[in-house]
Design a protein around this motif. Structure first.
Motif, PDB file in Angstrom:
ATOM      1  N   LYS A  96      35.656  67.528   1.845  1.00  0.00           N
ATOM      2  CA  LYS A  96      36.567  66.906   2.816  1.00  0.00           C
ATOM      3  C   LYS A  96      38.003  67.378   2.634  1.00  0.00           C
ATOM      4  O   LYS A  96      38.699  67.666   3.611  1.00  0.00           O
ATOM      5  CB  LYS A  96      36.455  65.387   2.697  1.00  0.00           C
ATOM      6  N   THR A 134      31.744  67.017   7.129  1.00  0.00           N
ATOM      7  CA  THR A 134      32.882  66.219   6.652  1.00  0.00           C
ATOM      8  C   THR A 134      32.961  64.819   7.245  1.00  0.00           C
ATOM      9  O   THR A 134      33.796  64.027   6.817  1.00  0.00           O
ATOM     10  CB  THR A 134      34.218  66.932   6.970  1.00  0.00           C
ATOM     11  N   GLU A 135      32.111  64.489   8.215  1.00  0.00           N
ATOM     12  CA  GLU A 135      32.197  63.151   8.799  1.00  0.00           C
ATOM     13  C   GLU A 135      30.793  62.645   9.115  1.00  0.00           C
ATOM     14  O   GLU A 135      29.916  62.671   8.260  1.00  0.00           O
ATOM     15  CB  GLU A 135      33.099  63.145  10.039  1.00  0.00           C
ATOM     16  N   SER A 139      30.481  59.245   6.153  1.00  0.00           N
ATOM     17  CA  SER A 139      31.864  58.771   6.134  1.00  0.00           C
ATOM     18  C   SER A 139      31.971  57.549   5.221  1.00  0.00           C
ATOM     19  O   SER A 139      31.102  56.679   5.235  1.00  0.00           O
ATOM     20  CB  SER A 139      32.322  58.404   7.552  1.00  0.00           C
ATOM     21  N   ASP A 140      33.025  57.499   4.464  1.00  0.00           N
ATOM     22  CA  ASP A 140      33.180  56.447   3.452  1.00  0.00           C
ATOM     23  C   ASP A 140      33.825  55.200   4.056  1.00  0.00           C
ATOM     24  O   ASP A 140      34.894  54.755   3.625  1.00  0.00           O
ATOM     25  CB  ASP A 140      34.015  56.980   2.287  1.00  0.00           C
ATOM     26  N   SER A 158      29.128  55.130  10.577  1.00  0.00           N
ATOM     27  CA  SER A 158      29.202  56.557  10.902  1.00  0.00           C
ATOM     28  C   SER A 158      30.445  56.812  11.752  1.00  0.00           C
ATOM     29  O   SER A 158      30.798  55.997  12.608  1.00  0.00           O
ATOM     30  CB  SER A 158      27.958  56.996  11.672  1.00  0.00           C
ATOM     31  N   VAL A 159      31.070  57.951  11.519  1.00  0.00           N
ATOM     32  CA  VAL A 159      32.279  58.301  12.264  1.00  0.00           C
ATOM     33  C   VAL A 159      32.089  59.678  12.892  1.00  0.00           C
ATOM     34  O   VAL A 159      31.830  60.664  12.187  1.00  0.00           O
ATOM     35  CB  VAL A 159      33.519  58.307  11.347  1.00  0.00           C
ATOM     36  N   ASN A 241      25.674  65.440   9.845  1.00  0.00           N
ATOM     37  CA  ASN A 241      25.683  65.482   8.395  1.00  0.00           C
ATOM     38  C   ASN A 241      24.343  65.029   7.797  1.00  0.00           C
ATOM     39  O   ASN A 241      23.752  65.713   6.955  1.00  0.00           O
ATOM     40  CB  ASN A 241      26.823  64.599   7.878  1.00  0.00           C
TER      41      ASN A 241
END
Length: 363
Positions: A96, A134-135, A139-140, A158-159, A241
């Motif tokens: 990221k 990266t997303e 996603s965190d 999820s983003v 992802n």
């Protein structure tokens, strides 16, 4: 002569064993080319480091890595450290922070290997998975509520951003244009009512820029059957992802297993270093036995050479791998042989230094 600085993170389990052979082959390829140099710095960031310091890498680890041209990773993970700690404190922050938004995973049947699929040959199995890196589902954002109680709950969000989808879609479409002109998009818009229709919509808006590329949308479960039943129809697979993570392991399985599966975490614009790693993980059950297959790590090194601007040495490394596999004398146990990790690395170096047509036996 140009010098590329490479940060080597051998990691855990079999990581140090396979990376050692990968570096050996990279050094031989560099010497053979004679037009550039690779300078390796070895960084001891792994689960042992975590047990000593309470973190997977130093506080300034990202800043340290920023100075390098590439990152060569072995594997991360140990039973003594939860996976969500080791991965979220090392691999994912690197991906990221350096905008490595393309996870590139070839699924190609190399000369000398047989697919577990009946009647499928090398010409049928040559596609590549482009995974948004990266997303999406990794996603965190989320957490737990009321832990330890009967009403405990967990939420993971999820983003998907237009920016994130567009850039990985354009990469996949551009790659397909250089290959056979087909993109298969993994979706699940019939079950995920918001994120997946949006994913599809943004990709459709990008495809108009590539009228010469054929784009097809598949529900991910249906697409997984194509990996097994009709892999010859695949060229470039574009996935989120999570879906890309799962599909790429299936792709590895149909071309010979995780031991021959390379990967690149790529920042296509080269504003930041990209990271290259074998797909197989740390395999703690065989660590230290000298039997791990180094081909995935060696091939990942070849991908790094290509990304650094040296396609000919990269192709020579892959050809050397195929020469060794086609001869059939030096193979690790997962491929039906008895050779050690080091013996395979040495054999690839010899094939690199003394190339023969793939399949021709040494005299």
């Amino acid at each position: 002569m140009r010098t590329h600085r490479i940060a080597v993170i051998p990691g855990d389990g079999i990581g140090p064993e396979v990376v050692r052979e990968g570096v050996k082959v990279l050094e031989a390829a560099t010497t053979r080319a004679g037009t550039f140099r690779l300078e390796f710095d070895w960084l001891p960031w792994n689960c042992s480091y975590y047990r000593r310091h309470g973190r997977m890498m130093p506080k300034d680890g990202i800043e340290q890595l920023r100075a390098y041209d590439g990152i060569y990773l072995g594997a991360v993970g140990d039973p003594s450290v939860p996976d969500h700690v080791s991965v979220w404190q090392l691999i994912l922050p690197i991906r990221k922070a350096f905008q490595q938004y393309v996870n590139l995973r070839p699924a190609k049947l190399l000369a000398g290997l047989e697919s577990p699929l009946r009647h499928k040959e090398a010409r049928d199995l040559d596609f590549v998975i482009v995974r948004e890196n990266t997303e999406g589902e990794y996603s965190d954002i989320g957490g737990r509520l009321h832990p330890g109680t009967p009403v405990e709950m967990a939420v993971q969000t999820s983003v998907f951003t237009r920016y994130g989808i567009e850039r990985v879609a354009r990469y996949a479409l551009s790659l397909a244009r250089r290959r056979r002109g087909r993109v298969a998009v993994a979706t699940k818009s019939n079950g995920l009512a918001h994120t997946m229709p949006y994913w599809d919509e943004v990709i459709r808006s990008c495809r108009v820029e590539f009228p010469d590329v054929d784009v097809s949308f598949y529900h991910v479960d249906a697409l997984s059957t194509l990996f097994v039943l009709r892999p010859e129809t695949l060229d470039v697979v574009l996935a989120t992802n999570l879906f890309g993570d799962i599909l790429s392991d299936l792709g590895a399985a149909v071309v010979g297993g995780l031991g021959v599966a390379p990967a690149g975490n790529i920042n296509p614009e080269k504003r930041f270093p990209s990271m290259f790693e074998p797909v197989h993980g740390s395999a703690p059950d065989i660590a230290g036995k000298g039997i791990a297959n180094p081909i995935a790590a060696i091939w990942s090194g070849a991908m790094m050479l290509e990304h650094l601007g040296h396609p000919e040495p990269a192709a020579e490394v892959v050809r050397a791998i195929e020469q060794v596999l086609a001869e059939g004398r030096v193979r690790t146990r997962d491929l039906g042989g008895t050779a050690s990790t080091e013996e395979v690395g040495d054999a690839v170096v010899r094939a690199l230094e003394h190339p023969r047509p793939v399949g021709e036996r040494p005299r």
